[in-house]
Design a protein around this motif. Sequence first.
Motif, PDB file in Angstrom:
ATOM      1  N   ASN A   1     -14.443 -14.028  40.460  1.00 20.80           N
ATOM      2  CA  ASN A   1     -13.903 -14.035  39.105  1.00 20.80           C
ATOM      3  C   ASN A   1     -13.641 -12.613  38.614  1.00 20.80           C
ATOM      4  O   ASN A   1     -14.186 -11.653  39.148  1.00 20.80           O
ATOM      5  CB  ASN A   1     -14.902 -14.704  38.152  1.00 20.80           C
TER       6      ASN A   1
ATOM      7  N   HIS B   1      -5.271 -23.200  36.448  1.00 19.83           N
ATOM      8  CA  HIS B   1      -6.731 -23.242  36.564  1.00 19.83           C
ATOM      9  C   HIS B   1      -7.165 -24.696  36.781  1.00 19.83           C
ATOM     10  O   HIS B   1      -6.609 -25.605  36.161  1.00 19.83           O
ATOM     11  CB  HIS B   1      -7.344 -22.689  35.271  1.00 19.83           C
TER      12      HIS B   1
ATOM     13  N   PRO C   1     -19.562 -19.135  42.301  1.00 19.53           N
ATOM     14  CA  PRO C   1     -18.330 -19.423  41.571  1.00 19.53           C
ATOM     15  C   PRO C   1     -17.824 -20.848  41.816  1.00 19.53           C
ATOM     16  O   PRO C   1     -17.983 -21.394  42.905  1.00 19.53           O
ATOM     17  CB  PRO C   1     -17.329 -18.405  42.149  1.00 19.53           C
ATOM     18  N   PHE C   2     -17.210 -21.429  40.790  1.00 15.37           N
ATOM     19  CA  PHE C   2     -16.503 -22.710  40.918  1.00 15.37           C
ATOM     20  C   PHE C   2     -17.346 -23.776  41.623  1.00 15.37           C
ATOM     21  O   PHE C   2     -16.978 -24.273  42.681  1.00 15.37           O
ATOM     22  CB  PHE C   2     -15.156 -22.507  41.619  1.00 15.37           C
TER      23      PHE C   2
ATOM     24  N   GLY D   1     -10.812 -16.479  39.604  1.00  8.10           N
ATOM     25  CA  GLY D   1     -10.843 -17.134  38.295  1.00  8.10           C
ATOM     26  C   GLY D   1     -11.149 -16.136  37.200  1.00  8.10           C
ATOM     27  O   GLY D   1     -11.112 -14.915  37.405  1.00  8.10           O
ATOM     28  N   GLU D   2     -11.433 -16.661  36.003  1.00  4.00           N
ATOM     29  CA  GLU D   2     -11.652 -15.737  34.881  1.00  4.00           C
ATOM     30  C   GLU D   2     -13.105 -15.329  34.732  1.00  4.00           C
ATOM     31  O   GLU D   2     -13.404 -14.151  34.561  1.00  4.00           O
ATOM     32  CB  GLU D   2     -11.085 -16.321  33.591  1.00  4.00           C
ATOM     33  N   GLY D   3     -14.007 -16.289  34.804  1.00  2.00           N
ATOM     34  CA  GLY D   3     -15.412 -15.965  34.641  1.00  2.00           C
ATOM     35  C   GLY D   3     -16.254 -17.207  34.840  1.00  2.00           C
ATOM     36  O   GLY D   3     -15.745 -18.324  34.707  1.00  2.00           O
ATOM     37  N   PRO D   4     -17.526 -17.046  35.148  1.00  2.00           N
ATOM     38  CA  PRO D   4     -18.392 -18.190  35.415  1.00  2.00           C
ATOM     39  C   PRO D   4     -18.526 -19.100  34.200  1.00  2.00           C
ATOM     40  O   PRO D   4     -18.507 -18.639  33.054  1.00  2.00           O
ATOM     41  CB  PRO D   4     -19.753 -17.550  35.734  1.00  2.00           C
ATOM     42  N   GLY D   5     -18.656 -20.403  34.457  1.00  2.00           N
ATOM     43  CA  GLY D   5     -19.023 -21.375  33.422  1.00  2.00           C
ATOM     44  C   GLY D   5     -20.521 -21.667  33.514  1.00  2.00           C
ATOM     45  O   GLY D   5     -21.281 -20.937  34.168  1.00  2.00           O
TER      46      GLY D   5
ATOM     47  N   GLU E   1     -21.912 -22.451  37.086  1.00  2.00           N
ATOM     48  CA  GLU E   1     -21.860 -21.240  37.912  1.00  2.00           C
ATOM     49  C   GLU E   1     -22.974 -20.272  37.508  1.00  2.00           C
ATOM     50  O   GLU E   1     -23.635 -19.675  38.351  1.00  2.00           O
ATOM     51  CB  GLU E   1     -20.484 -20.579  37.752  1.00  2.00           C
TER      52      GLU E   1
HETATM   53  N1  URA Z   1     -13.997 -21.176  35.782  1.00  2.00           N
HETATM   54  C1  URA Z   1     -13.742 -19.941  36.271  1.00  2.00           C
HETATM   55  O1  URA Z   1     -12.768 -19.295  35.899  1.00  2.00           O
HETATM   56  N2  URA Z   1     -14.572 -19.463  37.192  1.00  2.00           N
HETATM   57  C2  URA Z   1     -15.639 -20.120  37.657  1.00  2.00           C
HETATM   58  O2  URA Z   1     -16.357 -19.589  38.508  1.00  2.00           O
HETATM   59  C3  URA Z   1     -15.878 -21.408  37.125  1.00  2.00           C
HETATM   60  C4  URA Z   1     -15.046 -21.912  36.190  1.00  2.00           C
END
Ligand code: URA
Length: 190
Positions: free
Chosen positions: A82, A156, A54-55, A41-45, A48
């Motif tokens: 990510n 996504h 992650p996710f 993915g792109e990065g933690p929300g 997370e």
């Molecule tokens: N969206 C992301 O791209 N990565 C995550 O870990 C959570 C949400």
Amino acid sequence: MSDWIELERRCLACQKCALADTRTNVVFGKGPRDARIVFIGEGPGENEDLRGEPFVGRGGQLLDEMLSLIGLSREKNFYITNIVKCRPPQNRDPLNTEQDACVGYLWEQLELLRPRVVVCLGRIAAMRLIKPDYRITKEHGQWVERDGVFYTAIYHPAALLRDPSKKPDTFADLRSIRAKLRALCPEVYS
Ligand code: URA
Ligand code: SF4
């Protein structure tokens, strides 16, 4: 294994970009270290960042449910991480400078994992890992081979939550991923 421990230790202590100042936890990645397939993915929300995994929010739940339909789970057979390991404030897209600072950790993870299949979750990861002008609407589900590794991208999970009409396309892409795994590494399903 010692390489993994050293890499994770370095990543958890990282201060290479400004996202270090606002994070709660570094989100390193999750899954078996002999996985043949990796999701990126792109990065933690927010969830997370709070849990350090992650996710794990609503999108992550949807993703796990969909992947279980093709026999994949993060407990057993896929790794997930990510492009950037710390949460961008207000869930904005990670800046190119932040991606540049962080993506080396991902390359090291991929070197240790040596997966056969890499699946980008959304446009940001696909632009970084497949090509800079990647068009997710047009090109999702297509395969690109590089040095024996097969790359693809799917929508996504947050995009699927916003627009469920994209789900049938994603299910078709998941069937294609299952077929690719059966052809390249049948041990995943044995
Ligand atoms: N969206 C992301 O791209 N990565 C995550 O870990 C959570 C949400
Ligand atoms: Fe380091 Fe990556 Fe976190 Fe930036 S996002 S501080 S480069 S781990």
